[in-house]
Design an enzyme around this catalytic site. Structure first.
Site, PDB file in Angstrom:
ATOM      1  N   GLY A 170       0.505  -0.698  -0.328  1.00 33.96           N
ATOM      2  CA  GLY A 170      -0.507  -0.298  -0.063  1.00 33.96           C
ATOM      3  C   GLY A 170       0.562   1.040  -0.329  1.00 33.96           C
ATOM      4  N   GLU A 222       4.411  -6.503   0.987  1.00 36.45           N
ATOM      5  CA  GLU A 222       3.665  -6.697  -0.176  1.00 36.45           C
ATOM      6  C   GLU A 222       3.665  -5.415  -1.037  1.00 36.45           C
ATOM      7  OE1 GLU A 222       1.495 -10.262   1.383  1.00 36.45           O
ATOM      8  OE2 GLU A 222       0.283  -8.833   1.820  1.00 36.45           O
ATOM      9  N   GLY A 234       3.008  -2.971  -4.069  1.00 37.61           N
ATOM     10  CA  GLY A 234       2.598  -3.528  -6.044  1.00 37.61           C
ATOM     11  C   GLY A 234       2.582  -2.614  -6.331  1.00 37.61           C
ATOM     12  N   ARG A 235       1.817  -1.334  -6.432  1.00 35.91           N
ATOM     13  CA  ARG A 235       1.831   0.306  -6.857  1.00 35.91           C
ATOM     14  C   ARG A 235       2.945   0.694  -6.831  1.00 35.91           C
ATOM     15  NH1 ARG A 235      -2.326   3.407  -6.704  1.00 35.91           N
ATOM     16  NH2 ARG A 235      -3.506   1.731  -5.689  1.00 35.91           N
ATOM     17  N   ARG A 294      -9.104   3.867 -13.248  1.00 35.32           N
ATOM     18  CA  ARG A 294      -8.875   4.303 -11.525  1.00 35.32           C
ATOM     19  C   ARG A 294      -9.826   5.575 -11.419  1.00 35.32           C
ATOM     20  NH1 ARG A 294      -4.991   5.753 -10.422  1.00 35.32           N
ATOM     21  NH2 ARG A 294      -5.384   5.196  -8.034  1.00 35.32           N
ATOM     22  N   CYS A 312     -18.769   5.217 -24.093  1.00 31.51           N
ATOM     23  CA  CYS A 312     -20.108   6.777 -24.125  1.00 31.51           C
ATOM     24  C   CYS A 312     -20.298   6.526 -22.119  1.00 31.51           C
ATOM     25  CB  CYS A 312     -20.814   5.556 -24.370  1.00 31.51           C
ATOM     26  SG  CYS A 312     -20.178   5.439 -26.165  1.00 31.51           S
ATOM     27  N   GLU A 313     -19.363   7.631 -21.585  1.00 30.80           N
ATOM     28  CA  GLU A 313     -19.950   7.873 -20.521  1.00 30.80           C
ATOM     29  C   GLU A 313     -19.336   8.771 -19.505  1.00 30.80           C
ATOM     30  OE1 GLU A 313     -20.685   5.755 -17.342  1.00 30.80           O
ATOM     31  OE2 GLU A 313     -21.245   4.022 -18.270  1.00 30.80           O
ATOM     32  N   TYR A 359      -2.922  -0.563 -11.498  1.00 26.59           N
ATOM     33  CA  TYR A 359      -3.861  -1.341 -11.372  1.00 26.59           C
ATOM     34  C   TYR A 359      -4.737  -0.374 -12.507  1.00 26.59           C
ATOM     35  CZ  TYR A 359      -3.055  -2.376  -6.894  1.00 26.59           C
ATOM     36  OH  TYR A 359      -2.376  -2.960  -5.504  1.00 26.59           O
TER      37      TYR A 359
HETATM   38  C1  PLP Z   1      -3.411  -5.092  -2.504  1.00 30.43           C
HETATM   39  C2  PLP Z   1      -2.255  -5.558  -2.070  1.00 30.43           C
HETATM   40  C3  PLP Z   1      -1.567  -5.802  -1.769  1.00 30.43           C
HETATM   41  C4  PLP Z   1      -0.211  -4.161  -2.738  1.00 30.43           C
HETATM   42  O1  PLP Z   1      -1.370  -2.958  -2.713  1.00 30.43           O
HETATM   43  P1  PLP Z   1      -0.557  -1.461  -3.618  1.00 30.43           P
HETATM   44  O2  PLP Z   1      -1.128  -0.112  -3.084  1.00 30.43           O
HETATM   45  O3  PLP Z   1      -0.574  -2.315  -4.791  1.00 30.43           O
HETATM   46  O4  PLP Z   1       0.953  -1.672  -2.547  1.00 30.43           O
HETATM   47  C5  PLP Z   1       0.072  -6.123  -0.947  1.00 30.43           C
HETATM   48  N1  PLP Z   1      -0.665  -7.004  -0.527  1.00 30.43           N
HETATM   49  C6  PLP Z   1      -2.381  -7.665  -0.060  1.00 30.43           C
HETATM   50  C7  PLP Z   1      -2.925  -8.381   0.670  1.00 30.43           C
HETATM   51  C8  PLP Z   1      -2.983  -6.365  -0.825  1.00 30.43           C
HETATM   52  O5  PLP Z   1      -4.545  -7.006  -1.201  1.00 30.43           O
END
Ligand code: PLP
Length: 479
Positions: free
Chosen positions: A284, A330, A332-333, A374, A405-406, A435
């Site tokens: 996150g 963890e 991702g983004r 998003r 079409c939105e 995402y």
């Molecule tokens: C979505 C998610 C992430 C990654 O979130 P980011 O905002 O992309 O860093 C990590 N762990 C879990 C369990 C998630 O659901």
């Protein structure tokens, strides 16, 4: 969660630019923190990435297209890996970084993640299949999800994933049953709902949690889940897990969630006699979509989280401090988001008058909510730039919209573009690695754009463009 994920600094009401977007001195300038590391502008004003100009990319591969800077992805992955390894070395011998594949995953990206020494989170049988196709080391895979099917659990255990993150009492029994039928022991973690919800610029601590994920801490469910897991000889309790939200800039939320997780970890040790070897703080971590966002560099983030974890274990006494479980995170983004921009071609430009003082140009591009939902889903802010040429024209306040079409089909809510922006120009939108392709749709029967990787002066296709034939191939009713 929805509306919190976006930046909130829009000055609603008078139709002018938001507060974070003052009239620019140079409308062609690039804010380096928004772009992949190899992006430049050449002498003709064209955007280049890893030495390849976007006009040639568009000519060869068409638009819309996701353009991924491989070097940028790899260096962000490494920065997380090294930042966390270093910061946690003294606390628990290092930390593991799981790239959250749901942000964006394809076989090449899975290979890069493996090569850079990170682990991988998947949350569906489909994401697991991509990891398998890429030959991702199974012991470095974590499997998430609040409703994993028996088939998905079986596939994960057959492949030998390193951890399954359990989300409900039903799932504890389901995983134990599958493990028994396969004659294996399943390594599991317990997802804990710690009662902390983090958003872009703040977090809130709630007494009880009204959401679908995890075992609640306040109801004593999480401890009961640990007890249930420990009673199964086909389950190996690796540790506790929490994930508190997304696009977070403030480590206060992690501090509170770590405190609660460490408290439970200790309860599991003292009341159930089990010292779990791992603890996962989730992902996150925020990234910059516009000038409103200033994320912490990974090494600073890691240092702050290491301080938090050390502090929480120190509070339990010296003995606890010598037994800190291995920490994992963890992201991702924060790894893939900034690595990618979306390249669009302008189709139409329409001027709309907003009272006496302001006007807005609606710039329509050949994509939209099908390739980036998003803004429609979270009111997320993006930025963009004219990418195919230079311009001396004055800045005009623009809204970049898609072709769907939105009326909510917005790509960039507010941006300054040169006033001579016209059909045929290329527009690039940075920060679309996470995402966007992952949440894309075929809305209006729009084939999805390709994902192109650029590195050392050469581009290649990672995921090809969908075709109308791909769309029609699913429609078996007409033959
Ligand atoms: C979505 C998610 C992430 C990654 O979130 P980011 O905002 O992309 O860093 C990590 N762990 C879990 C369990 C998630 O659901």
């Amino acid at each position: 969660m929805r509306s919190h994920e976006a930046g909130a600094l829009h000055a609603e009401g008078y139709g002018g630019p938001p507060l974070y977007l003052p009239h620019p001195d140079d409308v062609m300038a690039l804010l380096p923190q928004l772009w992949p590391e190899t992006v430049r502008r050449d002498a003709e004003g064209r955007l280049t990435v890893a030495g390849v100009d976007v006009v040639s990319l568009a000519r060869e591969y068409g638009t819309a297209a996701y353009v991924l800077d491989e070097q940028d992805f790899r260096s962000r992955a490494r920065a997380f890996r090294d930042g966390f390894a270093d910061a946690f070395a003294q606390v628990c011998g290092g930390a593991d970084v799981y790239y959250a594949g749901k942000a964006f995953l394809c076989t090449s990206v899975a290979r890069w993640v493996a090569e850079e020494g990170l682990s991988l989170d998947v949350c569906s049988g489909g994401e697991l299949a991509v990891a398998r196709r890429a030959g991702f080391p199974p012991e470095r895979i974590g499997f998430h999800g609040n409703n994993k099917s028996v088939e998905e659990i079986r596939a994960a255990l057959e492949y030998g994933v390193g951890r399954i993150v359990l989300d409900s009492f039903t799932e504890i029994e389901r995983v134990a049953d599958v493990a028994t039928s396969l004659g294996v022991v399943a390594p599991v973690m317990i997802r804990v709902t710690v009662g902390v919800e983090a958003h872009t610029h703040e977090f809130i601590a709630t007494g009880h949690e009204d959401q679908k994920f995890g075992f609640s801490l306040s109801e004593g469910q999480a401890l009961e889940a640990a007890r249930t897991v420990l009673a199964h000889d086909r389950l190996d309790l690796r540790g506790l897990h929490s994930h508190i939200g997304s696009q977070i800039f403030d480590t206060g939320g992690f501090e509170l969630s770590a405190r609660r997780l460490v408290g439970l970890h200790r309860q599991v040790a003292t009341e159930l006699g089990h010292h779990s070897p791992e603890i996962d703080l989730g992902g996150g971590f925020g990234m910059a979509y516009t000038s409103q966002h200033t994320p912490l560099p990974p090494e600073h983030l890691a240092a702050q989280l290491a301080d938090i974890v050390r502090h929480e274990f120190a509070a339990l006494g010296d003995e606890a401090l010598t037994r800190v479980p291995r920490v994992s995170v963890e992201p991702g983004r924060a790894i893939v988001g900034p690595s990618t921009f979306t390249l669009y071609e302008v189709g139409t430009v329409k001027e709309v008058q907003l009272g006496d003082l302001h006007s807005r140009a609606y710039v329509s591009v050949d994509g939209g909510m099908s390739d980036n939902v998003r803004p429609a889903l979270y009111e997320a802010d993006y930025s963009c730039t004219l990418a195919s040429r230079s311009s001396d024209a004055a800045p005009m306040l623009a809204r970049v919209v898609g072709k769907h079409c939105e009326s909510g089909d917005i790509v960039v809510q507010d941006e300054w573009l040169p006033a001579d922006t016209r059909p045929g120009d290329l527009i690039a939108v940075p920060g679309t690695g996470a995402y966007c392709r992952a949440l894309s749709s075929q809305y209006n029967h729009t084939p999805r754009p390709p994902v192109l990787a650029v590195r050392d002066g050469a581009a290649r296709v990672l995921v090809r463009r969908e075709t109308i034939d791909d769309l029609l191939a699913l429609d078996v009713g007409s033959s």
